[in-house]
Design an enzyme around this catalytic site. Structure first.
Site, PDB file in Angstrom:
ATOM      1  N   ARG A  41       0.823  -1.222   0.000  1.00  0.00           N
ATOM      2  CA  ARG A  41       0.000   0.000   0.000  1.00  0.00           C
ATOM      3  C   ARG A  41       0.853   1.267   0.000  1.00  0.00           C
ATOM      4  NH1 ARG A  41      -4.964  -1.960   3.913  1.00  0.00           N
ATOM      5  NH2 ARG A  41      -6.140  -2.895   2.215  1.00  0.00           N
ATOM      6  N   LYS A 202     -20.418 -16.012   1.451  1.00  0.00           N
ATOM      7  CA  LYS A 202     -21.826 -15.870   1.844  1.00  0.00           C
ATOM      8  C   LYS A 202     -22.681 -15.088   0.851  1.00  0.00           C
ATOM      9  CE  LYS A 202     -21.216 -16.151   6.799  1.00  0.00           C
ATOM     10  NZ  LYS A 202     -21.179 -15.382   8.034  1.00  0.00           N
ATOM     11  N   GLY A 355     -11.118  -8.358  -1.401  1.00  0.00           N
ATOM     12  CA  GLY A 355      -9.819  -8.622  -0.797  1.00  0.00           C
ATOM     13  C   GLY A 355      -9.337 -10.047  -1.028  1.00  0.00           C
ATOM     14  N   GLY A 378     -13.512  -3.633   0.689  1.00  0.00           N
ATOM     15  CA  GLY A 378     -14.860  -3.156   1.009  1.00  0.00           C
ATOM     16  C   GLY A 378     -15.317  -2.060   0.064  1.00  0.00           C
TER      17      GLY A 378
HETATM   18  P1  ADP Z   1     -13.849 -11.336  -1.369  1.00  0.00           P
HETATM   19  O1  ADP Z   1     -12.985 -10.938  -0.207  1.00  0.00           O
HETATM   20  O2  ADP Z   1     -13.071 -11.530  -2.617  1.00  0.00           O
HETATM   21  O3  ADP Z   1     -15.025 -10.434  -1.537  1.00  0.00           O
HETATM   22  P2  ADP Z   1     -15.296 -13.250   0.236  1.00  0.00           P
HETATM   23  O4  ADP Z   1     -14.758 -12.599   1.456  1.00  0.00           O
HETATM   24  O5  ADP Z   1     -16.730 -13.108  -0.050  1.00  0.00           O
HETATM   25  O6  ADP Z   1     -14.439 -12.793  -1.059  1.00  0.00           O
HETATM   26  O7  ADP Z   1     -15.041 -14.817   0.288  1.00  0.00           O
HETATM   27  C1  ADP Z   1     -13.758 -15.374   0.353  1.00  0.00           C
HETATM   28  C2  ADP Z   1     -13.752 -16.635   1.180  1.00  0.00           C
HETATM   29  O8  ADP Z   1     -14.759 -17.534   0.727  1.00  0.00           O
HETATM   30  C3  ADP Z   1     -12.449 -17.388   1.056  1.00  0.00           C
HETATM   31  O9  ADP Z   1     -11.803 -17.363   2.316  1.00  0.00           O
HETATM   32  C4  ADP Z   1     -12.858 -18.794   0.660  1.00  0.00           C
HETATM   33  O10 ADP Z   1     -12.158 -19.795   1.350  1.00  0.00           O
HETATM   34  C5  ADP Z   1     -14.319 -18.821   1.032  1.00  0.00           C
HETATM   35  N1  ADP Z   1     -15.058 -19.844   0.278  1.00  0.00           N
HETATM   36  C6  ADP Z   1     -15.184 -19.966  -1.054  1.00  0.00           C
HETATM   37  N2  ADP Z   1     -15.881 -21.058  -1.381  1.00  0.00           N
HETATM   38  C7  ADP Z   1     -16.206 -21.671  -0.214  1.00  0.00           C
HETATM   39  C8  ADP Z   1     -16.910 -22.872   0.117  1.00  0.00           C
HETATM   40  N3  ADP Z   1     -17.412 -23.647  -0.826  1.00  0.00           N
HETATM   41  N4  ADP Z   1     -17.046 -23.171   1.421  1.00  0.00           N
HETATM   42  C9  ADP Z   1     -16.516 -22.377   2.373  1.00  0.00           C
HETATM   43  N5  ADP Z   1     -15.846 -21.253   2.127  1.00  0.00           N
HETATM   44  C10 ADP Z   1     -15.688 -20.888   0.856  1.00  0.00           C
HETATM   45 MG    MG Z   2     -13.262 -11.171   1.922  1.00  0.00          MG
END
Ligand code: ADP
Ligand code: MG
Length: 398
Positions: A41, A202, A355, A378
């Site tokens: 960063r 989620k 992230g 975020g």
């Molecule tokens: P981002 O930070 O890119 O927005 P998220 O925070 O929504 O992404 O999700 C990332 C997390 O989702 C990762 O740590 C990954 O391990 C988890 N993940 C992805 N697929 C699954 C799954 N099938 N079951 C449990 N966790 C999952």
């Molecule tokens: Mg995330």
């Protein structure tokens, strides 16, 4: 929200004092030794800082770090950042002992063109996260121009990210400019077809993004943990997979909305399941919706990989937010890696937001083959949700 904002190039900064909001919220070693474990960063802020210094501005940089909640917490001091920044710039970085106190005021008043100083952690001040106008005014009083380059903080209306713009002409630095150009461009006027790939853990944290991208995209692809809520909503069994039962009707609404809008909506057709949430768990592939008890889905299956890679092959733009599986375990990273590889091979504009998605693409070695990896987790999520970003809205329109 208007994404077309004035930048540092649109204002005359020569001989002026510039308040520059950076995102120096870097990870620090947990032992309190003041060692920065990743200076990405700080390096990302260099182009704007160097430009301002070359133009003959006197730069008053500021940033938050962690969550000191309005108290002075020595372990969250920006002093180590000043040291690292000074090494990278090859010039002295004057460190203030406070944010708007006597030391900051005196050092800002004495600052000469071509010099740079760093204020202490803006969140040492209670007014920062409350966007207190008195604090914003005090920060603004030290400078003549405000430049915002902290994309990671633009979704927050804080004194240093938005409030100060009430008292100074406000423009973007190069980091924010690129985020607005690439992500804003993809949302407002995408090169089509626009394919949105949405995954992660989620549904509940991605509802805004799914909903907004359904308005804009030609194809929406669902993967990751949230796919199991869609599967359960359609009557499938999901075993011990991630499931948000409260969101099943929402999942059905999204499928219906896609149909009504003529948006192609792709859900996994098969899934890699495991007998435990562990890197070395036993695994096998089953069709979507038929996961036995005691098993959980941790990645998209090989048929789904083919389907998704085909769907991005002739895309004009791809927006990707959320990994396809638990990429942190190599055994369950295949779906995420295949999608990253497919993106690296298309001629499409490829945008990675989120992230963990950015970390996955980096970890798997595809980072330099993407058009843009957002610097704000975020912030990029709220951007893709179509929300107004206070730290962008406050900047002067171009
Ligand atoms: P981002 O930070 O890119 O927005 P998220 O925070 O929504 O992404 O999700 C990332 C997390 O989702 C990762 O740590 C990954 O391990 C988890 N993940 C992805 N697929 C699954 C799954 N099938 N079951 C449990 N966790 C999952
Ligand atoms: Mg995330």
């Amino acid at each position: 929200m208007n994404y077309n904002k004035k930048t540092v190039k649109d204002v005359d900064v020569r001989g002026k004092k510039v308040l520059l909001r950076c995102d120096f919220n870097v990870p620090m070693a947990k032992d309190g030794s003041g060692v920065i474990t990743d200076d990405k960063r700080i390096r990302a802020a260099l182009p704007t800082i160097q430009y301002l210094l070359e133009q003959g501005a006197a730069v008053i940089a500021c940033s938050h770090m962690g969550k000191p909640k309005g108290q002075v917490k020595p372990e969250l001091s920006l002093k180590p950042v000043a040291v690292r920044l000074s090494e990278l710039l090859g010039q002295d970085v004057i460190m203030a002992a406070d944010v708007v106190g006597p030391d900051a005021q005196a050092k800002a008043a004495a600052l000469q063109p071509g010099q740079i100083m760093l204020l202490e952690n803006t969140r040492f001040e209670k007014g920062e996260t409350k966007n207190d106008p008195e604090l914003a005014k005090a920060m603004a009083s030290m400078a003549e121009v405000y430049v915002s380059d902290a994309f990671g903080a633009v979704h927050r209306a804080h004194a240093s990210t938005a409030g100060v713009a009430d008292y100074l002409p406000a423009v973007s630095g190069f980091l924010i400019q690129k985020e607005l150009e690439v992500i804003g461009g993809a949302l407002a006027n995408p090169k089509r077809p626009l394919v949105a790939i949405l995954g992660g853990s989620k549904v509940s944290s991605k509802i805004g993004v799914i909903n907004n991208l359904l308005e804009i995209a030609d194809t929406v692809i669902i993967g990751g943990g949230m796919a199991y809520t869609f599967s359960a909503a359609q009557g499938g069994t999901v075993g011990d997979s991630l499931l948000e039962a409260d969101w099943e009707s929402y999942a059905n609404d999204m499928v219906k909305k896609a149909q009504e809008k003529g948006v192609k909506f792709l859900l996994p057709v098969d899934t890699v399941i495991a007998n435990a949430f562990a890197p070395d768990a036993e695994s096998k592939v089953v069709p979507t919706g038929s996961i036995p008890d005691g098993w959980q889905g941790l990645d998209i299956g090989p048929e789904t990989v083919k389907l998704y890679c085909d769907a991005v092959a002739d895309a004009g733009t791809v927006i990707w937010n959320g990994p396809m599986g638990v990429f942190e375990f190599p055994k369950f990273a295949k779906g995420t890696e295949a999608v990253a590889e497919a993106l690296s091979k298309t001629d499409a504009i490829t945008i990675i937001g989120g992230g963990d998605s950015a970390a996955a693409v980096q970890q798997l070695g595809y980072a330099d083959r993407m058009t843009h990896i957002s610097t704000g987790g975020g912030a990029s999520l709220e951007f893709m949700e179509g929300k107004e970003l206070p730290g962008v809205a406050c900047l002067l329109d171009a």
